[in-house]
Design a protein around this motif. Structure first.
Motif, PDB file in Angstrom:
ATOM      1  N   ASN A  38      16.131  -6.903  -0.410  1.00  0.00           N
ATOM      2  CA  ASN A  38      14.783  -6.469  -0.009  1.00  0.00           C
ATOM      3  C   ASN A  38      14.479  -5.096  -0.589  1.00  0.00           C
ATOM      4  N   GLY A  39      13.285  -4.985  -1.149  1.00  0.00           N
ATOM      5  CA  GLY A  39      12.857  -3.681  -1.637  1.00  0.00           C
ATOM      6  C   GLY A  39      13.454  -3.277  -2.969  1.00  0.00           C
ATOM      7  N   LYS A  42      11.597  -6.410  -7.070  1.00  0.00           N
ATOM      8  CA  LYS A  42      11.401  -7.681  -7.784  1.00  0.00           C
ATOM      9  C   LYS A  42       9.924  -8.077  -7.838  1.00  0.00           C
ATOM     10  N   SER A  43       9.287  -8.048  -6.687  1.00  0.00           N
ATOM     11  CA  SER A  43       7.865  -8.425  -6.673  1.00  0.00           C
ATOM     12  C   SER A  43       7.037  -7.427  -7.467  1.00  0.00           C
ATOM     13  N   THR A  44       7.407  -6.161  -7.359  1.00  0.00           N
ATOM     14  CA  THR A  44       6.702  -5.127  -8.115  1.00  0.00           C
ATOM     15  C   THR A  44       6.788  -5.420  -9.611  1.00  0.00           C
ATOM     16  N   GLU A  85       4.454 -14.047  -4.200  1.00  0.00           N
ATOM     17  CA  GLU A  85       5.194 -14.054  -2.943  1.00  0.00           C
ATOM     18  C   GLU A  85       4.220 -14.388  -1.817  1.00  0.00           C
TER      19      GLU A  85
HETATM   20  N1  LIG Z   1       1.733  -1.864  -1.694  1.00  0.00           N
HETATM   21  C1  LIG Z   1       2.795  -1.030  -1.614  1.00  0.00           C
HETATM   22  N2  LIG Z   1       2.618   0.274  -1.334  1.00  0.00           N
HETATM   23  C2  LIG Z   1       3.662   1.127  -1.272  1.00  0.00           C
HETATM   24  N3  LIG Z   1       4.932   0.773  -1.469  1.00  0.00           N
HETATM   25  C3  LIG Z   1       5.183  -0.513  -1.752  1.00  0.00           C
HETATM   26  C4  LIG Z   1       4.123  -1.479  -1.843  1.00  0.00           C
HETATM   27  N4  LIG Z   1       4.683  -2.675  -2.135  1.00  0.00           N
HETATM   28  C5  LIG Z   1       6.002  -2.469  -2.227  1.00  0.00           C
HETATM   29  N5  LIG Z   1       6.309  -1.165  -2.007  1.00  0.00           N
HETATM   30  C6  LIG Z   1       7.658  -0.576  -2.047  1.00  0.00           C
HETATM   31  O1  LIG Z   1       8.201  -0.781  -3.340  1.00  0.00           O
HETATM   32  C7  LIG Z   1       9.556  -1.138  -3.266  1.00  0.00           C
HETATM   33  C8  LIG Z   1       9.792  -2.448  -3.965  1.00  0.00           C
HETATM   34  O2  LIG Z   1       9.079  -3.460  -3.291  1.00  0.00           O
HETATM   35  P1  LIG Z   1       9.038  -4.958  -3.784  1.00  0.00           P
HETATM   36  O3  LIG Z   1       8.052  -5.664  -2.964  1.00  0.00           O
HETATM   37  O4  LIG Z   1       8.859  -4.988  -5.236  1.00  0.00           O
HETATM   38  O5  LIG Z   1      10.498  -5.428  -3.394  1.00  0.00           O
HETATM   39  P2  LIG Z   1      11.141  -6.876  -3.511  1.00  0.00           P
HETATM   40  O6  LIG Z   1      12.348  -6.726  -4.359  1.00  0.00           O
HETATM   41  O7  LIG Z   1      10.145  -7.853  -3.936  1.00  0.00           O
HETATM   42  O8  LIG Z   1      11.573  -7.122  -2.009  1.00  0.00           O
HETATM   43  P3  LIG Z   1      11.551  -8.484  -1.155  1.00  0.00           P
HETATM   44  O9  LIG Z   1      12.781  -9.220  -1.537  1.00  0.00           O
HETATM   45  O10 LIG Z   1      11.607  -8.003   0.252  1.00  0.00           O
HETATM   46  O11 LIG Z   1      10.309  -9.204  -1.485  1.00  0.00           O
HETATM   47  C9  LIG Z   1       9.914  -1.187  -1.781  1.00  0.00           C
HETATM   48  O12 LIG Z   1      10.554   0.030  -1.449  1.00  0.00           O
HETATM   49  C10 LIG Z   1       8.582  -1.285  -1.091  1.00  0.00           C
HETATM   50  O13 LIG Z   1       8.614  -0.625   0.146  1.00  0.00           O
END
Ligand SMILES: Nc1ncnc2c1ncn2[C@@H]1O[C@H](COP(=O)(O)OP(=O)(O)OP(=O)(O)O)[C@@H](O)[C@H]1O
Ligand SMILES: [Mg+2]
Lengths: 232, 289
Positions: A38-39, A42-44, A85
Motif C-alpha cells: 500500500n502506498g 503503483k496507482s500514481t 483502481e
Molecule cells: N490524491 C492524492 N493526494 C495526495 N497524496 C496521494 C494522493 N493519492 C495518493 N497519494 C499518496 O501517494 C502515495 C502513493 O499512492 P498510490 O495510490 O500510488 O499507492 P499504491 O501503490 O497504488 O497503493 P495501493 O496498493 O494502496 O493502491 C501514497 O503515500 C498516497 O498516500
C-alpha cells in the motif's frame, strides 16, 4: 525501442512526492507486473502513464514520442487504456453503454462488442444492467472489457484482484491470455504477488516510489521478493 | 368547467415552464453547475427575438431559427471561456461565476434596452383561439408552445439516451475523470452540453417574449419558475422536468382561478410542499450516488 518508457520520473501531489526518479520499460507484447505494498506509488505511476497526472520531472515516452504533457483523452487514441483502481464503471449507464463509451476513440482493432461478449461471458450476461447494480467481480470484468473496447496497444490494469473472492480473481485472470494473444502489451499492478507472478513475463517491485527489485519471476526467490516488498 | 379550463390552461403553461427548466436541469445534471444566469440568458434570447421581429420585421418562426443557434454558440463560448475554468477551481467557483454573469448581463440589457417592458409581436396569433366546449377556449399560441416544448424535451431526452454524444454527457456526469480515460475530452463535452442547454433556453426565451411583457429583470422570475419545475420534477430525467413544469403550471392556473392574485402564491406553495415532503422530486434519479 520499448513500447513505453518512464525515464526518471518524479511525481508529486502538491508538496508530497509519491514517485522518485522511477525508470520503467515495457516491450511490445510483454506482460509486466508491478507489485508493491500500500502506498508504494503503483496507482500514481499508472495515472501518470495514462495522463491523469503529469510528472514534475523526467518523461513518459510512448513509441518513441514524449507524451509527458499529452492530456489523457489524447493518449487513448494512441493506444493507451487504463482500467482504474476501483473499476470506475459509469453507474447510471448500462454495461453495454459503458462498453460503447470505451469505444469512443474508434481505434481499429480486434475488439468489438461481439468479441468482448465472447471473451467475457460474465459481461455478456449483464449487458443491460446499470453499472451501479453489478457485483465487484462483474464490475471488474466490465471495466477491463471497457478498456479493451479502445483496442489498446498498452493495457494498464490497476489492482484487478482488489476485494474480490479468489475464484472470481481466477476467472478474470483467465481472460488475460485471450488479451495478450492479440499482441496487446499488458502492465498489471497488484498487491497480490502470487497472482501477478503467474501471468507476468517480468516483475518490478516498488517501495515508497522507487524500484527495489526487478526480474523474471523464475529468477526471483520468494525471500527476495518478500524483502523487497516490505522493505526489510 | 372553469376548473377544467384552469387545469388545461395550466398544462399548456407548464409545457413552457418545462422547456424553460430543461436547460437548467441539463447543466446541473451533466456538470453540477447551478446556472444562476439561466433566467437572464432567456431574456437575452427574448431581446434578440425582439430585435429581429419588432425592429427588422423577421417573422417570429424564422427569428427562432436564428436566435436558437446564436444562443447555442453563446453557450459553447460561455462554457469554454468561463465555466470550464470555474469548474477546474472547484467548490463555489461555478456558482459565483454564474451569479456574476447574471448581474452583468442584467445590467447590460438595462443599458441597451432600458427597463421598459417589451413584447415580441406575433400579430393575430397572439389572440387566435379554438373553441373546445361552450366555455373552454384554447389559444393557438399556448398550444403551439406546448407542442414545441414537449417535442424538444422528448428530443433532448432521446438524444441523451441514444446518441454517442448523449452517452458521453451522461458518463461525464457520473465520473468526469474516468471519462477522460475513455478518450473523451470532458471540457468539450461540457461545452456541447451548455450549447444544447442554451439552445433550449433560447427557444424558451423567445416563447416567453412572445407570450408576455418582459424586461431585463423578468429573468429573475423566469429563473425561479425554472428552479421550481426542476425541483418538483426531480433530477432524474427531462421527463421529470416536464412533469414538474406541468405541476407548476397547473398549480398557478388553479391558484389564479381561486383568486387572480393567488397564482404565483399557490405555485410557490406547491413547490415548498414538494420540497418538504418529497425533496427528491416526483421522478428522482433511479441511481443514487
Ligand atoms: N490524491 C492524492 N493526494 C495526495 N497524496 C496521494 C494522493 N493519492 C495518493 N497519494 C499518496 O501517494 C502515495 C502513493 O499512492 P498510490 O495510490 O500510488 O499507492 P499504491 O501503490 O497504488 O497503493 P495501493 O496498493 O494502496 O493502491 C501514497 O503515500 C498516497 O498516500
Ligand atoms: Mg493503488
Amino acid at each position: 525501442m520499448s513500447l513505453l518508457s518512464l525515464e526518471a520520473i518524479d511525481v508529486h501531489y502538491g508538496d508530497f512526492q509519491a514517485i522518485y526518479a522511477l525508470d520503467l520499460h515495457i516491450e511490445e507484447g510483454e506482460t509486466l507486473a508491478v507489485i508493491g505494498a500500500n502506498g508504494a506509488g503503483k496507482s500514481t505511476m499508472l495515472k501518470t502513464i495514462a495522463g491523469l497526472l503529469t510528472p514534475t520531472s523526467g518523461s513518459v515516452v510512448f513509441e518513441g514520442r514524449d507524451i509527458s504533457r499529452t492530456p489523457p483523452f489524447k493518449r487513448v487514441p494512441m493506444g493507451i487504456a487504463l482500467t482504474p483502481e476501483g473499476r470506475k464503471i459509469f453507474r447510471s449507464l448500462t454495461i453495454e453503454e459503458n462498453l460503447k463509451v470505451g469505444a469512443h476513440a474508434k481505434r481499429p482493432g480486434p475488439w468489438d462488442l461481439a468479441k468482448i461478449y465472447e471473451a467475457f461471458p460474465l459481461v455478456a450476461d449483464r449487458k443491460d444492467r446499470l453499472g451501479v447494480n453489478l457485483s465487484g467481480g462483474e464490475q471488474q470484468a466490465a471495466a477491463i472489457a471497457r478498456a479493451l473496447m479502445s483496442n489498446p496497444r498498452l493495457l494498464l490494469l490497476d489492482e484487478v484482484s482488489l476485494g474480490l473472492a479468489p475464484v472470481v480473481v481466477e476467472q478474470i485472470y483467465d481472460a488475460l491470455p485471450a488479451i495478450t494473444a492479440q499482441g496487446t502489451t499488458v502492465l498489471v499492478v497488484e498487491q497480490d504477488v502470487n497472482q501477478s507472478m503467474k501471468v507476468a513475463d517480468r516483475v518490478q517491485c516498488l517501495l515508497e516510489g522507487r524500484t527495489v527489485l526487478e526480474g523474471a519471476p523464475a529468477n526471483l526467490s520468494r525471500d527476495e521478493i518478500a524483502a523487497a516488498y516490505f522493505g526489510i | 368547467m372553469q376548473w377544467l379550463n384552469a387545469v388545461i390552461q395550466g398544462v399548456l403553461l407548464g409545457g413552457l415552464y418545462a422547456l424553460l427548466a430543461a436547460g437548467l436541469s441539463l447543466m446541473f445534471g451533466v456538470m453540477r453547475i447551478v446556472n444562476l444566469a439561466h433566467g437572464v440568458l432567456a431574456m437575452v434570447a427574448a431581446y434578440l427575438g425582439f430585435i429581429f421581429v419588432n425592429n427588422m420585421g423577421v417573422p417570429w418562426y424564422l427569428a427562432i431559427l436564428i436566435v436558437v443557434p446564436i444562443m447555442a454558440l453563446v453557450g459553447y463560448a460561455l462554457q469554454w471561456g468561463l465555466f470550464n475554468r470555474a469548474l477546474s477551481k472547484g467548490g463555489l467557483a461555478p456558482l459565483l461565476v454564474a451569479f456574476g454573469l447574471a448581474v452583468v448581463l442584467t445590467q447590460l440589457l438595462q443599458e441597451i434596452f432600458t427597463a421598459d417592458n417589451r413584447r415580441i409581436q406575433i400579430g393575430e396569433l397572439g389572440t387566435a383561439s379554438i373553441q373546445i366546449t361552450d366555455s373552454i377556449y384554447l389559444g393557438w399560441f399556448p398550444i403551439i408552445t406546448f407542442i414545441v416544448a414537449v417535442l424538444i424535451i422528448a428530443g433532448v431526452q432521446l438524444f441523451l439516451n441514444r446518441t454517442p454524444l448523449g452517452r458521453a454527457m451522461r458518463a461525464a456526469s457520473d465520473d468526469p475523470d474516468t471519462v477522460k480515460l475513455m478518450g473523451i475530452d470532458n471540457r468539450r463535452v461540457y461545452a456541447l452540453s451548455t450549447a444544447l442547454a442554451l439552445a433550449t433556453v433560447g427557444l424558451a426565451g423567445m416563447f416567453i417574449g412572445m407570450k408576455t411583457q418582459f424586461s431585463p429583470t423578468y429573468g429573475d422570475l423566469v429563473l425561479i419558475f425554472a428552479f421550481e419545475a426542476v425541483i418538483i420534477g426531480g433530477l432524474g430525467s427531462l421527463w421529470g422536468t416536464l412533469a414538474g413544469g406541468i405541476v407548476l403550471g397547473v398549480a398557478q392556473a388553479v391558484g389564479s382561478q381561486i383568486n387572480p392574485s393567488y397564482g404565483l402564491l399557490i405555485g410557490n406553495l406547491v413547490f415548498l410542499a414538494i420540497l418538504a415532503f418529497r425533496p427528491q422530486g416526483l421522478f428522482p434519479k433511479a441511481v443514487t450516488t
